[in-house]
Design an enzyme around this catalytic site. Structure first.
Site, PDB file in Angstrom:
ATOM      1  N   LYS A 166     -10.012   0.761  -2.522  1.00 21.06           N
ATOM      2  CA  LYS A 166     -10.017   0.524  -0.598  1.00 21.06           C
ATOM      3  C   LYS A 166     -10.226   1.475  -0.318  1.00 21.06           C
ATOM      4  CE  LYS A 166      -7.006  -1.507   2.484  1.00 21.06           C
ATOM      5  NZ  LYS A 166      -5.040  -1.272   3.242  1.00 21.06           N
ATOM      6  N   ASP A 184       0.673  -1.258  -0.038  1.00 19.32           N
ATOM      7  CA  ASP A 184       0.086  -0.086  -0.577  1.00 19.32           C
ATOM      8  C   ASP A 184       1.112   1.438  -0.394  1.00 19.32           C
ATOM      9  OD1 ASP A 184      -1.878  -2.652   0.566  1.00 19.32           O
ATOM     10  OD2 ASP A 184      -2.965  -1.342   1.766  1.00 19.32           O
ATOM     11  N   LYS A 196      -6.816   3.737  -3.697  1.00 24.79           N
ATOM     12  CA  LYS A 196      -7.047   3.743  -2.019  1.00 24.79           C
ATOM     13  C   LYS A 196      -7.484   4.784  -1.090  1.00 24.79           C
ATOM     14  CE  LYS A 196      -5.111   2.020   2.355  1.00 24.79           C
ATOM     15  NZ  LYS A 196      -4.305   1.678   3.292  1.00 24.79           N
TER      16      LYS A 196
END
Length: 246
Positions: A192, A99, A163
């Site tokens: 996400k 991430d 995300k």
């Protein structure tokens, strides 16, 4: 139409969850307990700090729970070479999901080519090792135009997910942002939601918007709530069936 508990399984819920273990004060025992909890509920992954990847990998070996970690966290303004080094080390330690935070300042300054190149460098390293790469925008600091540009740049660079947030900014995932992100990425780019998804109802609501992963610390509460509701639905159905004609 709202998602129905009747049509979902516990696995459907659990495999949307990246169990987050990122707060700086978490000690070894807390991280280890979090990994065991993630295994118990068979979530998609744990997202741990880079220094915890090796420990988490050992604890989760033999399970269906992936180990993820952060790159360029939480501000995104590491130079690209450092992000690549972080990615290589995380992968060597056993991470299979990365991430990364994009270069927020570069995006806000209009240096889109730099942002795309930064993402692409990490994506290439991650994909070469078979890892998933998620790009964190940190939407709290961005205008809608910047969020749209971030979507296009992340997709062009080959990211697997976009995300919303790190969870450390003033705000996290909002429904408006999730709709915007879904509208400005191709179907193969997943979404996400991170920051503020703390209940089963909140999870169901973002799933309806096209989210397939969330970052969560309230994993156990979410899954236990699902179990309780599922059991209640089953009991109600059995009772209704028993009251019907023979």
């Amino acid at each position: 139409m709202a998602l129905s508990i009747d049509t979902l399984t516990e696995r459907d819920i659990a495999k949307t969850i990246d169990h987050s273990l990122l707060r700086p004060e978490l000690d070894d025992a807390f991280v280890e307990a979090g990994c065991r909890l993630a295994a118990t509920y068979d979530v998609a992954s744990v997202c741990v700090r880079p220094a915890d990847v090796r420990r988490a990998t050992a604890l989760l070996r033999g399970t269906d729970v992936a180990v993820g970690t952060t790159i360029g966290f939480p501000h995104g303004n590491h130079v690209t070479e450092v992000k690549v080094l972080e990615a290589r080390r995380a992968l060597a330690d056993g991470a299979t999901e990365l991430d990364m935070v994009l270069q927020i300042a570069a995006l806000k300054s209009g240096r889109d080519a730099d942002v795309e190149a930064d993402i692409r460098a990490v994506v290439e390293v991650g994909h070469a090792a078979g890892a998933i790469v998620k790009v964190i925008f940190e939407n709290a600091y961005l205008t809608d135009d910047e969020k749209v540009r971030a979507c296009h740049l992340a997709e062009a660079a080959g990211a697997d997910f976009v995300k919303t947030s790190t969870g450390f900014a003033p705000s996290g995932a909002t429904h408006d942002d999730l709709r915007l992100m879904r509208a400005n990425t191709s179907p193969h780019v997943r979404i996400k939601a991170a920051g503020g998804v703390r209940t089963l109802d909140a999870l169901l609501a973002v799933m309806e918007l096209g989210v397939t992963r969330i970052g969560a610390t309230a994993t156990e509460a979410i899954i236990l709530d699902f179990r309780a509701r599922k059991a209640g639905t089953a009991s109600a159905g059995a009772s209704a069936g028993g009251a019907g004609p023979a």
